[in-house]
Design a protein around this motif. Structure first.
Motif, PDB file in Angstrom:
ATOM      1  N   LYS A 181       0.864  -1.173   0.000  1.00  0.00           N
ATOM      2  CA  LYS A 181       0.000   0.000   0.000  1.00  0.00           C
ATOM      3  C   LYS A 181       0.906   1.230   0.000  1.00  0.00           C
ATOM      4  O   LYS A 181       2.062   1.171   0.413  1.00  0.00           O
ATOM      5  N   GLU A 182       0.358   2.350  -0.435  1.00  0.00           N
ATOM      6  CA  GLU A 182       1.140   3.583  -0.522  1.00  0.00           C
ATOM      7  C   GLU A 182       1.745   3.985   0.823  1.00  0.00           C
ATOM      8  O   GLU A 182       2.880   4.438   0.894  1.00  0.00           O
ATOM      9  N   ASP A 183       0.999   3.781   1.900  1.00  0.00           N
ATOM     10  CA  ASP A 183       1.507   4.180   3.226  1.00  0.00           C
ATOM     11  C   ASP A 183       2.537   3.202   3.796  1.00  0.00           C
ATOM     12  O   ASP A 183       3.120   3.458   4.844  1.00  0.00           O
ATOM     13  N   GLU A 184       2.809   2.115   3.099  1.00  0.00           N
ATOM     14  CA  GLU A 184       3.833   1.166   3.521  1.00  0.00           C
ATOM     15  C   GLU A 184       5.182   1.445   2.835  1.00  0.00           C
ATOM     16  O   GLU A 184       6.165   0.769   3.096  1.00  0.00           O
ATOM     17  N   LEU A 185       5.202   2.465   1.976  1.00  0.00           N
ATOM     18  CA  LEU A 185       6.411   2.828   1.231  1.00  0.00           C
ATOM     19  C   LEU A 185       6.922   4.182   1.707  1.00  0.00           C
ATOM     20  O   LEU A 185       6.147   5.046   2.102  1.00  0.00           O
ATOM     21  N   SER A 186       8.242   4.363   1.659  1.00  0.00           N
ATOM     22  CA  SER A 186       8.821   5.663   1.999  1.00  0.00           C
ATOM     23  C   SER A 186       9.977   5.966   1.065  1.00  0.00           C
ATOM     24  O   SER A 186      10.674   5.063   0.596  1.00  0.00           O
ATOM     25  N   ILE A 187      10.159   7.252   0.800  1.00  0.00           N
ATOM     26  CA  ILE A 187      11.251   7.738  -0.046  1.00  0.00           C
ATOM     27  C   ILE A 187      11.985   8.791   0.761  1.00  0.00           C
ATOM     28  O   ILE A 187      11.374   9.717   1.292  1.00  0.00           O
ATOM     29  N   HIS A 188      13.301   8.638   0.855  1.00  0.00           N
ATOM     30  CA  HIS A 188      14.107   9.533   1.679  1.00  0.00           C
ATOM     31  C   HIS A 188      15.351   9.936   0.882  1.00  0.00           C
ATOM     32  O   HIS A 188      15.971   9.093   0.237  1.00  0.00           O
ATOM     33  N   LEU A 189      15.700  11.226   0.931  1.00  0.00           N
ATOM     34  CA  LEU A 189      16.889  11.725   0.243  1.00  0.00           C
ATOM     35  C   LEU A 189      17.797  12.393   1.257  1.00  0.00           C
ATOM     36  O   LEU A 189      17.378  13.312   1.964  1.00  0.00           O
ATOM     37  N   GLU A 190      19.035  11.896   1.364  1.00  0.00           N
ATOM     38  CA  GLU A 190      19.999  12.471   2.280  1.00  0.00           C
ATOM     39  C   GLU A 190      21.402  12.300   1.707  1.00  0.00           C
ATOM     40  O   GLU A 190      21.779  11.193   1.318  1.00  0.00           O
ATOM     41  N   VAL A 197      21.927  10.476  -1.550  1.00  0.00           N
ATOM     42  CA  VAL A 197      21.535   9.067  -1.604  1.00  0.00           C
ATOM     43  C   VAL A 197      20.014   9.000  -1.475  1.00  0.00           C
ATOM     44  O   VAL A 197      19.439   9.438  -0.476  1.00  0.00           O
ATOM     45  N   LEU A 198      19.377   8.476  -2.522  1.00  0.00           N
ATOM     46  CA  LEU A 198      17.931   8.296  -2.535  1.00  0.00           C
ATOM     47  C   LEU A 198      17.636   6.899  -2.013  1.00  0.00           C
ATOM     48  O   LEU A 198      18.120   5.912  -2.567  1.00  0.00           O
ATOM     49  N   THR A 199      16.871   6.818  -0.931  1.00  0.00           N
ATOM     50  CA  THR A 199      16.546   5.527  -0.324  1.00  0.00           C
ATOM     51  C   THR A 199      15.055   5.293  -0.448  1.00  0.00           C
ATOM     52  O   THR A 199      14.244   6.119  -0.014  1.00  0.00           O
ATOM     53  N   ILE A 200      14.704   4.163  -1.029  1.00  0.00           N
ATOM     54  CA  ILE A 200      13.315   3.749  -1.182  1.00  0.00           C
ATOM     55  C   ILE A 200      13.138   2.530  -0.297  1.00  0.00           C
ATOM     56  O   ILE A 200      13.875   1.553  -0.432  1.00  0.00           O
ATOM     57  N   ALA A 201      12.185   2.598   0.616  1.00  0.00           N
ATOM     58  CA  ALA A 201      11.990   1.492   1.554  1.00  0.00           C
ATOM     59  C   ALA A 201      10.534   1.072   1.572  1.00  0.00           C
ATOM     60  O   ALA A 201       9.631   1.880   1.343  1.00  0.00           O
ATOM     61  N   GLY A 202      10.327  -0.199   1.850  1.00  0.00           N
ATOM     62  CA  GLY A 202       8.982  -0.737   1.986  1.00  0.00           C
ATOM     63  C   GLY A 202       8.915  -1.641   3.197  1.00  0.00           C
ATOM     64  O   GLY A 202       9.806  -2.469   3.403  1.00  0.00           O
ATOM     65  N   LYS A 203       7.901  -1.432   4.002  1.00  0.00           N
ATOM     66  CA  LYS A 203       7.703  -2.274   5.183  1.00  0.00           C
ATOM     67  C   LYS A 203       6.225  -2.645   5.222  1.00  0.00           C
ATOM     68  O   LYS A 203       5.378  -1.807   5.540  1.00  0.00           O
ATOM     69  N   PHE A 241      12.009  -4.131   2.293  1.00  0.00           N
ATOM     70  CA  PHE A 241      13.155  -3.874   1.423  1.00  0.00           C
ATOM     71  C   PHE A 241      13.667  -2.464   1.658  1.00  0.00           C
ATOM     72  O   PHE A 241      12.973  -1.605   2.197  1.00  0.00           O
ATOM     73  N   LYS A 242      14.904  -2.273   1.244  1.00  0.00           N
ATOM     74  CA  LYS A 242      15.536  -0.954   1.287  1.00  0.00           C
ATOM     75  C   LYS A 242      16.454  -0.860   0.076  1.00  0.00           C
ATOM     76  O   LYS A 242      17.410  -1.620  -0.048  1.00  0.00           O
ATOM     77  N   LEU A 243      16.134   0.044  -0.824  1.00  0.00           N
ATOM     78  CA  LEU A 243      16.871   0.226  -2.067  1.00  0.00           C
ATOM     79  C   LEU A 243      17.510   1.610  -2.024  1.00  0.00           C
ATOM     80  O   LEU A 243      16.817   2.612  -1.883  1.00  0.00           O
ATOM     81  N   SER A 244      18.840   1.669  -2.101  1.00  0.00           N
ATOM     82  CA  SER A 244      19.552   2.947  -2.048  1.00  0.00           C
ATOM     83  C   SER A 244      20.247   3.206  -3.376  1.00  0.00           C
ATOM     84  O   SER A 244      20.947   2.337  -3.898  1.00  0.00           O
ATOM     85  N   LEU A 245      20.065   4.415  -3.902  1.00  0.00           N
ATOM     86  CA  LEU A 245      20.660   4.813  -5.177  1.00  0.00           C
ATOM     87  C   LEU A 245      21.381   6.145  -4.983  1.00  0.00           C
ATOM     88  O   LEU A 245      20.814   7.080  -4.420  1.00  0.00           O
ATOM     89  N   ARG A 246      22.611   6.235  -5.435  1.00  0.00           N
ATOM     90  CA  ARG A 246      23.385   7.480  -5.319  1.00  0.00           C
ATOM     91  C   ARG A 246      23.051   8.373  -6.516  1.00  0.00           C
ATOM     92  O   ARG A 246      23.069   7.935  -7.655  1.00  0.00           O
ATOM     93  N   LEU A 247      22.754   9.643  -6.227  1.00  0.00           N
ATOM     94  CA  LEU A 247      22.418  10.610  -7.264  1.00  0.00           C
ATOM     95  C   LEU A 247      23.599  11.551  -7.502  1.00  0.00           C
ATOM     96  O   LEU A 247      24.380  11.823  -6.591  1.00  0.00           O
ATOM     97  N   GLU A 307      17.755  16.372  -9.056  1.00  0.00           N
ATOM     98  CA  GLU A 307      16.741  16.700  -8.058  1.00  0.00           C
ATOM     99  C   GLU A 307      15.515  15.825  -8.259  1.00  0.00           C
ATOM    100  O   GLU A 307      15.111  15.554  -9.387  1.00  0.00           O
ATOM    101  N   VAL A 308      14.927  15.388  -7.155  1.00  0.00           N
ATOM    102  CA  VAL A 308      13.695  14.606  -7.201  1.00  0.00           C
ATOM    103  C   VAL A 308      12.549  15.577  -7.460  1.00  0.00           C
ATOM    104  O   VAL A 308      12.372  16.548  -6.725  1.00  0.00           O
ATOM    105  N   GLN A 309      11.789  15.339  -8.511  1.00  0.00           N
ATOM    106  CA  GLN A 309      10.672  16.220  -8.865  1.00  0.00           C
ATOM    107  C   GLN A 309       9.383  15.801  -8.172  1.00  0.00           C
ATOM    108  O   GLN A 309       8.733  16.618  -7.547  1.00  0.00           O
TER     109      GLN A 309
END
Length: 155
Positions: free
Chosen positions: A57-66, A69-75, A97-103, A108-110
């Motif tokens: 579900k949408e609320d089980e996913l998160s996107i974080h940029l720090e 490093v763009l981190t996409i996680a699902g719980k 899962f936790k998927l990390s991608l270096r930018l 920039e994330v739009q």
């Protein structure tokens, strides 16, 4: 293979120290295979990341940029299983899962969208004006410095 040295490449480049770290990281870590994802180039400076997150579900996913490093996680939330149902084959993986991608520094994330089990993240390369290609005039700066110092002396 992990002892590869990029020192010869840096003899003719300045400021690419992070590049060496990036190659070291790439050589040491395994590429994640869950969840499946695509990285697409949609224009000269536009990119898209599409992550297959079926069953989330949408609320089980998160996107974080720090720190670029763009981190996409699902719980997944806990689901109650029907006691009357016996699962004969479980092929739908709803695991965390936790998927990390270096930018790159100018990416920039739009925005992000979630539809039909696909998480889509739109990215754009925005190059500051001072980083755009420009012609460097020869001798112009020296002339400007001389004129500036002459004006300071007259004041």
């Amino acid at each position: 293979m992990s002892n590869m040295s990029l020192t010869p490449l840096f003899r003719r480049s300045i400021g690419f120290d992070r590049f060496n770290d990036l190659f070291d990281y790439a050589m040491q870590s395994e590429a994640p295979n869950y969840p499946p994802y695509n990285i697409e180039k949609t224009g000269d400076n536009q990119y898209r990341i599409v992550v297959a997150t079926a069953g989330f579900k949408e609320d089980e996913l998160s996107i974080h940029l720090e720190n670029l490093v763009l981190t996409i996680a699902g719980k997944p939330s806990e689901q109650k299983h029907d006691q009357n149902v016996e699962i004969l084959h479980k092929g739908i993986a709803r695991r965390s899962f936790k998927l990390s991608l270096r930018l790159d520094e100018h990416i920039e994330v739009q925005h992000a969208d979630y539809e039909n089990g696909l998480l889509t993240i739109e990215l754009q390369r925005i190059i500051p004006e001072e980083k755009l290609p420009r012609q460097i005039p020869i001798g112009a700066k020296r002339q400007a410095v001389i004129e500036s110092s002459q004006q300071d002396q007259l004041s």
